[in-house]
Design a protein around this motif. Structure first.
Motif: not given
Length: 247
Positions: A21-32, A53-68
């Motif tokens: 559900a959060r991804r569904t809500i965020l997709r609406e925010q990203l579309l706006a 996967d959601l973010l990659s619908e909108f462009g080139q994505v870089v992810g930063l995460e501290m845990n290998p």
């Protein structure tokens, strides 16, 4: 977060009602936001890849995460080719990411960063002109409990406190609203029970199919409300911030 929290996230992020559900809500925010074609997007704290996967619908994505280990899980979970992942911390390792970004996302991440204002100030310098920082954080310090300790949170926020953090970083708040509102009474009871027990509940486990579907649809319905109005209360806050105009 604790290692067990990463494992729980990886096991549930595809089906659990909250993530879906959060991804569904965020997709609406990203579309706006009407991002430019081939937008450059940075997700800080990409975890085990729940949003990639959601973010990659909108462009080139870089992810930063501290845990290998989380990065390895994310690489296995992400199905898109326009995603690159880096092991590193915010703000210490941002320089290695190079290019500026049209959108920077911190989805339930800012509360994990000890110096939140410093991190936001550094992220502001990575924005392209017209760029946006999208932030979601847990709301209400009075709701602090074992769940927050389990996830290694440093704080929960109010609208004023997250706006102050943005302001001190040179960011102006374009929008701020609560969400996870419709289920808030049930979440409140669950958190109070956690306090009484002194241990986090089992909210990270995916419920049975029917309750999981019902909870997903109720939470996701908020996307319709958020199109036109800010919600007055909720378990979380959503913020859109942009570099403040010079005086």
């Amino acid at each position: 977060m604790s290692p067990s929290a990463y494992n729980e996230m990886a096991a549930t992020q595809a089906q659990h009602w909250w993530f879906c559900a959060r991804r569904t809500i965020l997709r609406e925010q990203l579309l706006a936001l009407r991002l430019p074609p081939r937008a450059r997007i940075l997700e800080v704290g990409s975890g085990t890849g729940a949003n990639l996967d959601l973010l990659s619908e909108f462009g080139q994505v870089v992810g930063l995460e501290m845990n290998p280990d989380a990065v390895a899980m994310a690489r296995g979970a992400c199905t898109r080719e326009n995603v690159e992942l880096h092991v590193g911390r915010c703000p210490d390792d941002l320089d290695a990411l190079g290019q500026d970004f049209d959108l920077i996302c911190l989805m339930d991440v800012l509360e994990h960063i000890p110096q939140d204002c410093d991190a936001l100030a550094r992220l502001r310098t990575l924005l392209r002109p017209g760029g946006t920082i999208l932030i979601t954080v847990p709301a209400y310090p009075w709701m602090w409990g074992p769940h927050d300790a389990h996830l290694h949170h440093h704080r929960r926020y109010t609208p004023n406190s997250v706006a102050r953090a943005c302001g001190s970083a040179g960011l102006g708040v374009a929008r701020i609203t609560f969400f996870n509102t419709l289920l808030f009474p049930f979440a409140l009871v669950a958190r109070l029970l956690e306090r009484l027990r002194g241990t986090p509940g089992t909210g990270t486990r995916t419920p049975a199919r029917l309750p999981n579907a019902v909870l997903r649809e109720v939470f996701a319905f908020e996307r319709h409300l958020l199109r036109s109005i800010p919600l007055p209360f909720g378990l979380s806050l959503l913020v859109l911030a942009r570099p403040a105009a010079p005086h």
